[in-house]
Design a protein around this motif. Sequence first.
Motif, PDB file in Angstrom:
ATOM      1  N   LEU A   1     -44.314   6.263  25.594  1.00 58.80           N
ATOM      2  CA  LEU A   1     -44.993   5.113  26.198  1.00 58.80           C
ATOM      3  C   LEU A   1     -46.356   4.871  25.550  1.00 58.80           C
ATOM      4  O   LEU A   1     -46.703   3.735  25.199  1.00 58.80           O
ATOM      5  CB  LEU A   1     -45.151   5.368  27.696  1.00 58.80           C
ATOM      6  CG  LEU A   1     -45.501   4.185  28.586  1.00 58.80           C
ATOM      7  CD1 LEU A   1     -44.306   3.263  28.724  1.00 58.80           C
ATOM      8  CD2 LEU A   1     -45.932   4.676  29.962  1.00 58.80           C
ATOM      9  N   ALA A   2     -47.135   5.947  25.390  1.00 59.64           N
ATOM     10  CA  ALA A   2     -48.465   5.820  24.778  1.00 59.64           C
ATOM     11  C   ALA A   2     -48.353   5.402  23.320  1.00 59.64           C
ATOM     12  O   ALA A   2     -49.163   4.595  22.827  1.00 59.64           O
ATOM     13  CB  ALA A   2     -49.209   7.152  24.902  1.00 59.64           C
ATOM     14  N   ASP A   3     -47.365   5.931  22.614  1.00 59.49           N
ATOM     15  CA  ASP A   3     -47.167   5.580  21.209  1.00 59.49           C
ATOM     16  C   ASP A   3     -46.833   4.102  21.058  1.00 59.49           C
ATOM     17  O   ASP A   3     -47.355   3.417  20.162  1.00 59.49           O
ATOM     18  CB  ASP A   3     -46.049   6.444  20.625  1.00 59.49           C
ATOM     19  CG  ASP A   3     -45.933   6.292  19.112  1.00 59.49           C
ATOM     20  OD1 ASP A   3     -46.909   6.597  18.410  1.00 59.49           O
ATOM     21  OD2 ASP A   3     -44.853   5.873  18.647  1.00 59.49           O
ATOM     22  N   ASN A   4     -45.980   3.579  21.941  1.00 58.77           N
ATOM     23  CA  ASN A   4     -45.624   2.159  21.878  1.00 58.77           C
ATOM     24  C   ASN A   4     -46.835   1.270  22.139  1.00 58.77           C
ATOM     25  O   ASN A   4     -46.970   0.199  21.533  1.00 58.77           O
ATOM     26  CB  ASN A   4     -44.528   1.842  22.897  1.00 58.77           C
ATOM     27  CG  ASN A   4     -43.166   2.320  22.440  1.00 58.77           C
ATOM     28  OD1 ASN A   4     -42.935   2.516  21.258  1.00 58.77           O
ATOM     29  ND2 ASN A   4     -42.253   2.514  23.383  1.00 58.77           N
ATOM     30  N   ALA A   5     -47.705   1.689  23.069  1.00 65.12           N
ATOM     31  CA  ALA A   5     -48.899   0.895  23.376  1.00 65.12           C
ATOM     32  C   ALA A   5     -49.827   0.812  22.164  1.00 65.12           C
ATOM     33  O   ALA A   5     -50.567  -0.170  22.002  1.00 65.12           O
ATOM     34  CB  ALA A   5     -49.637   1.505  24.559  1.00 65.12           C
ATOM     35  N   THR A   6     -49.779   1.825  21.289  1.00 65.54           N
ATOM     36  CA  THR A   6     -50.605   1.840  20.083  1.00 65.54           C
ATOM     37  C   THR A   6     -49.916   1.140  18.918  1.00 65.54           C
ATOM     38  O   THR A   6     -50.521   0.311  18.220  1.00 65.54           O
ATOM     39  CB  THR A   6     -50.923   3.289  19.679  1.00 65.54           C
ATOM     40  OG1 THR A   6     -51.636   3.928  20.746  1.00 65.54           O
ATOM     41  CG2 THR A   6     -51.767   3.333  18.422  1.00 65.54           C
ATOM     42  N   ARG A   7     -48.640   1.453  18.705  1.00 67.89           N
ATOM     43  CA  ARG A   7     -47.921   0.931  17.542  1.00 67.89           C
ATOM     44  C   ARG A   7     -47.393  -0.492  17.750  1.00 67.89           C
ATOM     45  O   ARG A   7     -47.311  -1.278  16.804  1.00 67.89           O
ATOM     46  CB  ARG A   7     -46.740   1.845  17.202  1.00 67.89           C
ATOM     47  CG  ARG A   7     -47.119   3.198  16.649  1.00 67.89           C
ATOM     48  CD  ARG A   7     -45.868   4.068  16.514  1.00 67.89           C
ATOM     49  NE  ARG A   7     -46.151   5.377  15.983  1.00 67.89           N
ATOM     50  CZ  ARG A   7     -45.948   5.735  14.713  1.00 67.89           C
ATOM     51  NH1 ARG A   7     -45.465   4.862  13.855  1.00 67.89           N
ATOM     52  NH2 ARG A   7     -46.223   6.966  14.313  1.00 67.89           N
ATOM     53  N   HIS A   8     -46.977  -0.793  18.974  1.00 63.86           N
ATOM     54  CA  HIS A   8     -46.301  -2.068  19.249  1.00 63.86           C
ATOM     55  C   HIS A   8     -46.917  -2.751  20.466  1.00 63.86           C
ATOM     56  O   HIS A   8     -46.210  -3.128  21.405  1.00 63.86           O
ATOM     57  CB  HIS A   8     -44.812  -1.843  19.491  1.00 63.86           C
ATOM     58  CG  HIS A   8     -44.138  -0.978  18.472  1.00 63.86           C
ATOM     59  ND1 HIS A   8     -43.909  -1.402  17.178  1.00 63.86           N
ATOM     60  CD2 HIS A   8     -43.651   0.300  18.553  1.00 63.86           C
ATOM     61  CE1 HIS A   8     -43.302  -0.434  16.500  1.00 63.86           C
ATOM     62  NE2 HIS A   8     -43.149   0.608  17.304  1.00 63.86           N
TER      63      HIS A   8
ATOM     64  N   SER B   1     -42.550 -11.433  31.608  1.00 64.21           N
ATOM     65  CA  SER B   1     -42.406 -10.386  30.604  1.00 64.21           C
ATOM     66  C   SER B   1     -43.638  -9.493  30.614  1.00 64.21           C
ATOM     67  O   SER B   1     -44.697  -9.867  31.125  1.00 64.21           O
ATOM     68  CB  SER B   1     -42.188 -10.975  29.206  1.00 64.21           C
ATOM     69  OG  SER B   1     -43.321 -11.703  28.789  1.00 64.21           O
ATOM     70  N   LEU B   2     -43.467  -8.304  30.046  1.00 61.80           N
ATOM     71  CA  LEU B   2     -44.528  -7.303  29.996  1.00 61.80           C
ATOM     72  C   LEU B   2     -44.503  -6.671  28.615  1.00 61.80           C
ATOM     73  O   LEU B   2     -43.456  -6.204  28.159  1.00 61.80           O
ATOM     74  CB  LEU B   2     -44.272  -6.235  31.069  1.00 61.80           C
ATOM     75  CG  LEU B   2     -45.462  -5.465  31.656  1.00 61.80           C
ATOM     76  CD1 LEU B   2     -46.380  -6.415  32.421  1.00 61.80           C
ATOM     77  CD2 LEU B   2     -44.951  -4.376  32.599  1.00 61.80           C
ATOM     78  N   SER B   3     -45.638  -6.688  27.922  1.00 57.91           N
ATOM     79  CA  SER B   3     -45.708  -6.052  26.606  1.00 57.91           C
ATOM     80  C   SER B   3     -45.852  -4.544  26.764  1.00 57.91           C
ATOM     81  O   SER B   3     -46.121  -4.039  27.862  1.00 57.91           O
ATOM     82  CB  SER B   3     -46.900  -6.604  25.820  1.00 57.91           C
ATOM     83  OG  SER B   3     -48.123  -6.147  26.391  1.00 57.91           O
ATOM     84  N   HIS B   4     -45.734  -3.830  25.653  1.00 57.32           N
ATOM     85  CA  HIS B   4     -45.881  -2.376  25.712  1.00 57.32           C
ATOM     86  C   HIS B   4     -47.305  -1.971  26.102  1.00 57.32           C
ATOM     87  O   HIS B   4     -47.485  -0.997  26.839  1.00 57.32           O
ATOM     88  CB  HIS B   4     -45.490  -1.751  24.369  1.00 57.32           C
ATOM     89  CG  HIS B   4     -44.014  -1.680  24.147  1.00 57.32           C
ATOM     90  ND1 HIS B   4     -43.184  -0.856  24.878  1.00 57.32           N
ATOM     91  CD2 HIS B   4     -43.211  -2.345  23.276  1.00 57.32           C
ATOM     92  CE1 HIS B   4     -41.932  -0.996  24.470  1.00 57.32           C
ATOM     93  NE2 HIS B   4     -41.922  -1.910  23.505  1.00 57.32           N
ATOM     94  N   SER B   5     -48.299  -2.711  25.644  1.00 58.11           N
ATOM     95  CA  SER B   5     -49.673  -2.370  26.036  1.00 58.11           C
ATOM     96  C   SER B   5     -49.902  -2.669  27.508  1.00 58.11           C
ATOM     97  O   SER B   5     -50.574  -1.895  28.220  1.00 58.11           O
ATOM     98  CB  SER B   5     -50.680  -3.128  25.170  1.00 58.11           C
ATOM     99  OG  SER B   5     -50.572  -4.520  25.355  1.00 58.11           O
ATOM    100  N   GLU B   6     -49.347  -3.775  28.005  1.00 59.97           N
ATOM    101  CA  GLU B   6     -49.472  -4.110  29.427  1.00 59.97           C
ATOM    102  C   GLU B   6     -48.736  -3.090  30.292  1.00 59.97           C
ATOM    103  O   GLU B   6     -49.233  -2.700  31.365  1.00 59.97           O
ATOM    104  CB  GLU B   6     -48.928  -5.506  29.693  1.00 59.97           C
ATOM    105  CG  GLU B   6     -49.785  -6.618  29.107  1.00 59.97           C
ATOM    106  CD  GLU B   6     -49.111  -7.967  29.153  1.00 59.97           C
ATOM    107  OE1 GLU B   6     -49.832  -8.987  29.204  1.00 59.97           O
ATOM    108  OE2 GLU B   6     -47.853  -8.019  29.112  1.00 59.97           O
TER     109      GLU B   6
END
Length: 323
Positions: free
Chosen positions: A7-14, A26-31
């Motif tokens: 989850l944390a990796d996706n918030a950084t990478r994507h 919709s909800l982004s990975h950072s959101e």
Amino acid sequence: FTTGDILADNATRHPQRTAYKLGARSLSHSELYSRAVQLVTALAATGVGRQDRVALLSRNSIEFGELMAAAQLSGIILAPINFRLSQPEVHDALCRAMPAVLVCESEFVPMISGIRDAVPDLKYVVTIGAAAGRDSVDYEDFMASGEGGQLPYAARPDDLLYLVSTSGTTGASKYCMIGQREWAKVAWAMNAELRAGCDDRMLVTMPTFHAGAIGLIAAVHARGGAAILQRQYDPAEAVNLLASEQITIMHQAPVMLQAMLNAAEASARFESVRMVMYAAAPMPIHTLRHALQTMPAAGFLNLYGLSEGAVTSLPPELHTDEA
């Protein structure tokens, strides 16, 4: 390694890529990451700590995804409950899970109101889509009470992550204990079988209280992909979503796949699909042939896994007349 690391990796990478979509929302990975942290801080303020239990009674929803993310990050144990159960069965499931907090969708609030006082240790009821009552708090209000920013505690590899119900074919439904470490491995194993990446969009039609749906979402999120949710299965709507959402991966039980094939007016509806995963029952040959003819460019993958997490597969290369 934990599922929270994904989850944390996706918030950084994507950060801007879609994590969840349901209808127009919709909800982004950072959101997703930010709201999950805020939800953990709200739960911590009620006294919920690492390895305490939170139950969830809901149809497919983005809130369901946020609660899964909160558990992945924090070490809170999430117990999703089958919304098809009767009131006595839901009471039994809650007594087995022993949650401190229950998050409940609006349509199930009347059921919960009749059994709440008979559930030991249940202190708070948080309602999705329903006005807060005398003994409950609205989900968004509850979320807003969290400070966010930094986790008050974090998941560890040896932590339990989910309590997932079995089918109950040998009696009352029982809980399988699923850990952080093993579920992270399941996510990566299923991701590899699906050959999924950050550009993939998976249609999730099965109920998210089921280990299969939880695993599929973990698999597509393992590389930053998107889970496109259907609130409940409807074959005609699912076919429309394939085109409108440019779905690249879909999972169907054989009977559901046949229903979608019957509902489609033209094979063009399936053009974006590159991988079809099926499970839950044997695939009839006539259904498989129909699907292969309708989606000649797609790969077909049979995955089977126990609720506890074991995964076996029959890859696309073995879905040919020669094989």
